[in-house]
Design a protein around this motif. Structure first.
Motif, PDB file in Angstrom:
ATOM      1  N   PHE A 163     -34.896  46.223  33.061  1.00 23.01           N
ATOM      2  CA  PHE A 163     -34.348  44.913  32.520  1.00 23.01           C
ATOM      3  C   PHE A 163     -33.133  44.742  32.733  1.00 23.01           C
ATOM      4  O   PHE A 163     -32.283  44.386  31.637  1.00 23.01           O
ATOM      5  CB  PHE A 163     -34.936  44.676  31.176  1.00 23.01           C
ATOM      6  CG  PHE A 163     -36.586  44.746  31.210  1.00 23.01           C
ATOM      7  CD1 PHE A 163     -37.447  43.785  31.537  1.00 23.01           C
ATOM      8  CD2 PHE A 163     -37.124  45.862  30.451  1.00 23.01           C
ATOM      9  CE1 PHE A 163     -38.615  43.773  31.431  1.00 23.01           C
ATOM     10  CE2 PHE A 163     -38.346  45.936  30.427  1.00 23.01           C
ATOM     11  CZ  PHE A 163     -39.273  44.952  30.866  1.00 23.01           C
ATOM     12  N   ASP A 164     -32.536  44.878  33.965  1.00 23.63           N
ATOM     13  CA  ASP A 164     -30.985  44.748  33.860  1.00 23.63           C
ATOM     14  C   ASP A 164     -30.499  43.332  33.898  1.00 23.63           C
ATOM     15  O   ASP A 164     -31.257  42.392  34.472  1.00 23.63           O
ATOM     16  CB  ASP A 164     -30.686  45.224  35.542  1.00 23.63           C
ATOM     17  CG  ASP A 164     -30.714  46.555  35.596  1.00 23.63           C
ATOM     18  OD1 ASP A 164     -30.667  47.381  34.554  1.00 23.63           O
ATOM     19  OD2 ASP A 164     -30.815  47.085  36.838  1.00 23.63           O
ATOM     20  N   ASP A 165     -29.498  43.046  32.958  1.00 27.18           N
ATOM     21  CA  ASP A 165     -28.835  41.777  33.157  1.00 27.18           C
ATOM     22  C   ASP A 165     -29.787  40.676  32.311  1.00 27.18           C
ATOM     23  O   ASP A 165     -29.449  39.646  32.192  1.00 27.18           O
ATOM     24  CB  ASP A 165     -28.464  41.211  34.254  1.00 27.18           C
ATOM     25  CG  ASP A 165     -27.542  42.276  35.044  1.00 27.18           C
ATOM     26  OD1 ASP A 165     -26.677  43.131  34.269  1.00 27.18           O
ATOM     27  OD2 ASP A 165     -27.870  42.427  36.190  1.00 27.18           O
ATOM     28  N   THR A 166     -30.988  41.134  31.717  1.00 26.98           N
ATOM     29  CA  THR A 166     -31.553  40.017  31.164  1.00 26.98           C
ATOM     30  C   THR A 166     -30.988  39.748  29.506  1.00 26.98           C
ATOM     31  O   THR A 166     -31.314  38.718  29.192  1.00 26.98           O
ATOM     32  CB  THR A 166     -33.255  40.493  30.815  1.00 26.98           C
ATOM     33  OG1 THR A 166     -33.236  41.647  30.035  1.00 26.98           O
ATOM     34  CG2 THR A 166     -33.838  40.586  32.119  1.00 26.98           C
ATOM     35  N   VAL A 167     -30.176  40.558  28.913  1.00 33.24           N
ATOM     36  CA  VAL A 167     -29.170  40.284  27.920  1.00 33.24           C
ATOM     37  C   VAL A 167     -28.165  39.363  28.634  1.00 33.24           C
ATOM     38  O   VAL A 167     -27.081  40.134  28.824  1.00 33.24           O
ATOM     39  CB  VAL A 167     -28.894  41.378  27.014  1.00 33.24           C
ATOM     40  CG1 VAL A 167     -27.735  41.048  25.924  1.00 33.24           C
ATOM     41  CG2 VAL A 167     -30.173  42.080  26.451  1.00 33.24           C
ATOM     42  N   SER A 168     -28.136  38.344  28.689  1.00 31.01           N
ATOM     43  CA  SER A 168     -27.153  37.503  29.584  1.00 31.01           C
ATOM     44  C   SER A 168     -25.865  37.225  28.705  1.00 31.01           C
ATOM     45  O   SER A 168     -24.871  36.924  29.380  1.00 31.01           O
ATOM     46  CB  SER A 168     -27.881  36.039  29.933  1.00 31.01           C
ATOM     47  OG  SER A 168     -28.252  35.482  28.915  1.00 31.01           O
ATOM     48  N   HIS A 169     -25.978  37.008  27.367  1.00 30.67           N
ATOM     49  CA  HIS A 169     -24.821  36.522  26.296  1.00 30.67           C
ATOM     50  C   HIS A 169     -24.840  37.544  24.938  1.00 30.67           C
ATOM     51  O   HIS A 169     -25.918  37.781  24.782  1.00 30.67           O
ATOM     52  CB  HIS A 169     -24.998  35.168  25.959  1.00 30.67           C
ATOM     53  CG  HIS A 169     -24.868  34.165  27.286  1.00 30.67           C
ATOM     54  ND1 HIS A 169     -26.129  33.978  28.143  1.00 30.67           N
ATOM     55  CD2 HIS A 169     -23.907  33.499  27.875  1.00 30.67           C
ATOM     56  CE1 HIS A 169     -25.525  32.900  28.993  1.00 30.67           C
ATOM     57  NE2 HIS A 169     -24.379  32.779  28.754  1.00 30.67           N
ATOM     58  N   VAL A 170     -23.692  38.089  24.796  1.00 26.25           N
ATOM     59  CA  VAL A 170     -23.399  38.794  23.544  1.00 26.25           C
ATOM     60  C   VAL A 170     -22.395  38.134  22.816  1.00 26.25           C
ATOM     61  O   VAL A 170     -21.263  38.251  23.241  1.00 26.25           O
ATOM     62  CB  VAL A 170     -23.427  40.274  23.888  1.00 26.25           C
ATOM     63  CG1 VAL A 170     -23.181  41.075  22.612  1.00 26.25           C
ATOM     64  CG2 VAL A 170     -24.311  40.994  24.758  1.00 26.25           C
ATOM     65  N   PHE A 171     -22.495  37.964  21.229  1.00 26.87           N
ATOM     66  CA  PHE A 171     -21.555  37.445  20.685  1.00 26.87           C
ATOM     67  C   PHE A 171     -21.480  38.139  19.292  1.00 26.87           C
ATOM     68  O   PHE A 171     -22.606  38.711  18.741  1.00 26.87           O
ATOM     69  CB  PHE A 171     -21.761  35.786  20.332  1.00 26.87           C
ATOM     70  CG  PHE A 171     -22.041  35.026  21.603  1.00 26.87           C
ATOM     71  CD1 PHE A 171     -20.659  34.586  21.932  1.00 26.87           C
ATOM     72  CD2 PHE A 171     -23.250  34.588  21.964  1.00 26.87           C
ATOM     73  CE1 PHE A 171     -20.938  33.920  23.243  1.00 26.87           C
ATOM     74  CE2 PHE A 171     -23.074  33.929  23.344  1.00 26.87           C
ATOM     75  CZ  PHE A 171     -22.152  33.364  23.703  1.00 26.87           C
ATOM     76  N   ASP A 172     -20.424  38.354  18.803  1.00 25.67           N
ATOM     77  CA  ASP A 172     -20.347  38.926  17.294  1.00 25.67           C
ATOM     78  C   ASP A 172     -20.957  37.912  16.319  1.00 25.67           C
ATOM     79  O   ASP A 172     -21.298  37.020  16.527  1.00 25.67           O
ATOM     80  CB  ASP A 172     -18.916  39.048  16.843  1.00 25.67           C
ATOM     81  CG  ASP A 172     -18.833  39.789  15.515  1.00 25.67           C
ATOM     82  OD1 ASP A 172     -19.001  41.137  15.608  1.00 25.67           O
ATOM     83  OD2 ASP A 172     -18.741  39.185  14.728  1.00 25.67           O
ATOM     84  N   VAL A 213     -29.903  35.853  24.499  1.00 22.17           N
ATOM     85  CA  VAL A 213     -28.509  35.699  23.682  1.00 22.17           C
ATOM     86  C   VAL A 213     -28.768  36.568  22.533  1.00 22.17           C
ATOM     87  O   VAL A 213     -29.748  36.591  21.638  1.00 22.17           O
ATOM     88  CB  VAL A 213     -28.178  34.230  23.135  1.00 22.17           C
ATOM     89  CG1 VAL A 213     -27.078  34.219  22.263  1.00 22.17           C
ATOM     90  CG2 VAL A 213     -28.065  33.159  24.281  1.00 22.17           C
ATOM     91  N   VAL A 214     -27.724  37.545  22.250  1.00 23.22           N
ATOM     92  CA  VAL A 214     -27.885  38.493  21.383  1.00 23.22           C
ATOM     93  C   VAL A 214     -26.427  38.620  20.365  1.00 23.22           C
ATOM     94  O   VAL A 214     -25.540  38.436  21.019  1.00 23.22           O
ATOM     95  CB  VAL A 214     -27.979  39.997  21.950  1.00 23.22           C
ATOM     96  CG1 VAL A 214     -27.762  40.942  20.769  1.00 23.22           C
ATOM     97  CG2 VAL A 214     -29.494  40.264  22.426  1.00 23.22           C
ATOM     98  N   ILE A 215     -26.763  38.620  19.110  1.00 24.40           N
ATOM     99  CA  ILE A 215     -25.594  38.880  18.452  1.00 24.40           C
ATOM    100  C   ILE A 215     -25.602  40.299  17.858  1.00 24.40           C
ATOM    101  O   ILE A 215     -26.351  40.861  17.755  1.00 24.40           O
ATOM    102  CB  ILE A 215     -25.750  37.917  17.202  1.00 24.40           C
ATOM    103  CG1 ILE A 215     -26.777  38.208  16.300  1.00 24.40           C
ATOM    104  CG2 ILE A 215     -25.797  36.397  17.448  1.00 24.40           C
ATOM    105  CD1 ILE A 215     -26.674  37.614  14.824  1.00 24.40           C
ATOM    106  N   THR A 216     -24.181  40.613  17.636  1.00 20.42           N
ATOM    107  CA  THR A 216     -23.940  42.198  17.431  1.00 20.42           C
ATOM    108  C   THR A 216     -23.086  42.176  15.992  1.00 20.42           C
ATOM    109  O   THR A 216     -22.434  41.171  15.517  1.00 20.42           O
ATOM    110  CB  THR A 216     -23.372  42.887  18.467  1.00 20.42           C
ATOM    111  OG1 THR A 216     -21.948  42.216  18.569  1.00 20.42           O
ATOM    112  CG2 THR A 216     -24.187  42.867  19.674  1.00 20.42           C
ATOM    113  N   ALA A 217     -23.373  43.273  15.335  1.00 19.87           N
ATOM    114  CA  ALA A 217     -22.139  43.408  13.920  1.00 19.87           C
ATOM    115  C   ALA A 217     -22.245  45.146  14.059  1.00 19.87           C
ATOM    116  O   ALA A 217     -23.127  45.964  14.479  1.00 19.87           O
ATOM    117  CB  ALA A 217     -23.215  43.150  12.856  1.00 19.87           C
ATOM    118  N   ASP A 218     -21.028  45.734  13.480  1.00 22.57           N
ATOM    119  CA  ASP A 218     -20.749  46.934  13.276  1.00 22.57           C
ATOM    120  C   ASP A 218     -20.570  47.323  11.681  1.00 22.57           C
ATOM    121  O   ASP A 218     -19.091  47.327  11.507  1.00 22.57           O
ATOM    122  CB  ASP A 218     -19.728  47.322  14.238  1.00 22.57           C
ATOM    123  CG  ASP A 218     -19.660  48.912  14.305  1.00 22.57           C
ATOM    124  OD1 ASP A 218     -20.349  49.521  13.585  1.00 22.57           O
ATOM    125  OD2 ASP A 218     -18.748  49.373  14.945  1.00 22.57           O
ATOM    126  N   ALA A 219     -21.158  47.183  10.836  1.00 23.18           N
ATOM    127  CA  ALA A 219     -21.070  47.056   9.549  1.00 23.18           C
ATOM    128  C   ALA A 219     -20.379  48.620   9.049  1.00 23.18           C
ATOM    129  O   ALA A 219     -20.747  49.550   9.589  1.00 23.18           O
ATOM    130  CB  ALA A 219     -22.424  47.077   8.750  1.00 23.18           C
TER     131      ALA A 219
END
Length: 348
Positions: A312-321, A342-348
């Motif tokens: 599944f290459d490139d189907t995570v098209s946008h990543v935001f904090d 669209v995926v959000i990320t965090a690094d607690a």
């Protein structure tokens, strides 16, 4: 663990959620606390915000397709360990009703969904029952792992329910995150000839880039007839990922005799099919629904992706904090953003 954390809290229907500081949750008996690393934002979240999907309580923390790291174990949990990379099934069953005891946990009579019935994963930390947690192989990143739990597991469950066989034909109505992944699974795993249908130029272009050679613009007339003509009498299986009664009927009309239409899109409107009953009978058509996914669907997908059998290459098209959550929502709403997931990320 004491202290506060960031969480995207929906406080009022019709108003976008806001980043709020709330106490870090403690896991109860049989639960674990997860430090979120990635979590998808999808159309279902937009439905929650606008009120077309009703939440069980407000305020509530959004987010139902997460990955992360086990941060704390509640009493009685010995199947997981702190620091373990995991994904989470956001459909939380009661475990005791008739459907659950028969192994049909996605059909639980008291099903609770992260971000609707209990606080979800658009936060630094969240808690879930240990039974909802699935190990994430080291070879799969947190972003892809997160969307596997919903955006890929939902079409996987629908495809399995359809009974589609290698070498058959399929129509995929709706080429957003669910439809694109359905087309990719059908092509890669089942070697099925796929016709993709949508009304959005960006979605049609995304499908072409994903290898769907035959795409149909649903803004044109006689869509079902065109599909039947192009496939020599109709497709074996049609999948509805839009959430539209009109599209369900198009799916049925696109089938060859003996075909199956699987509806995975959700909308509160009633089905009012114009298809004659004698047509349904004479052509022996099947109309069925597909609800969510199971732990088995997610685990099998993780294995297939980890071994390279599914890509599944490139189907995570946008990543935001997490701090840029609003930008993620706005991107999802933009018809010309060409967003797949669209995926959000965090690094607690």
């Amino acid at each position: 663990m004491q202290g506060v954390m960031r969480a995207m809290r929906l406080k009022t229907v019709g108003v976008d959620p806001s980043l709020t500081e709330i106490p870090v949750p403690e896991p109860g008996e049989g639960e674990v606390r997860i430090a979120m690393r990635a979590c998808g934002i999808c159309g279902s979240d937009l439905h929650v915000v606008d009120g077309s999907t009703v939440v069980d309580r407000l305020p509530v923390t959004m987010g139902h397709e997460p990955s992360g790291v086990v941060d704390a174990l509640g009493a009685g949990v010995d199947s997981l360990s702190c620091g373990q990379r995991v994904v989470v099934n956001g459909l939380v069953p009661c475990g005791t009703c008739g459907q659950c005891t028969r192994g049909r946990r996605n059909r639980c009579e008291q099903l609770c969904i992260l971000g609707l019935g209990r606080d979800g994963a658009h936060a630094d930390y969240f808690t879930v029952p240990a039974e909802s947690v699935i190990p994430l192989p080291d070879g799969i990143g947190f972003e892809l792992g997160a969307i596997i739990t919903d955006a890929i597991a939902t079409p996987m469950h629908a495809i399995r329910k359809s009974g589609v066989q290698k070498g058959q034909t399929a129509a995929v109505f709706g080429l957003g995150g669910l439809g694109i992944h359905a087309a990719m699974i059908l092509r890669q795993l089942y070697e099925v000839e796929v016709v993709g249908i949508d009304v959005d130029d960006a979605a049609l272009a995304n499908a072409r880039r994903a290898g769907v050679a035959d795409v149909v613009d649903a803004r044109e007339a006689q869509v079902a007839r065109r599909i039947r003509d192009e496939t020599g009498g109709g497709v074996d299986v049609a999948f509805e990922f839009v959430g539209s009664a009109a599209v369900v009927e198009q799916g049925l009309r696109s089938l060859r005799p003996g075909g199956t239409c699987v509806v995975a899109g959700v909308h509160p409107n009633r089905l009012q099919l114009g298809l004659r009953q004698e047509t349904l009978v004479a052509r022996e058509l099947t109309l069925t629904g597909s609800l969510g996914y199971t732990n088995e669907d997610i685990s099998d997908l993780l294995h297939l992706v980890n071994t390279g059998e599914l890509v599944f290459d490139d189907t995570v098209s946008h990543v935001f904090d997490l701090a840029d959550y609003q930008t993620g929502l706005d991107t999802l709403r933009q018809p010309d953003s060409a967003s797949i997931r669209v995926v959000i990320t965090a690094d607690a």
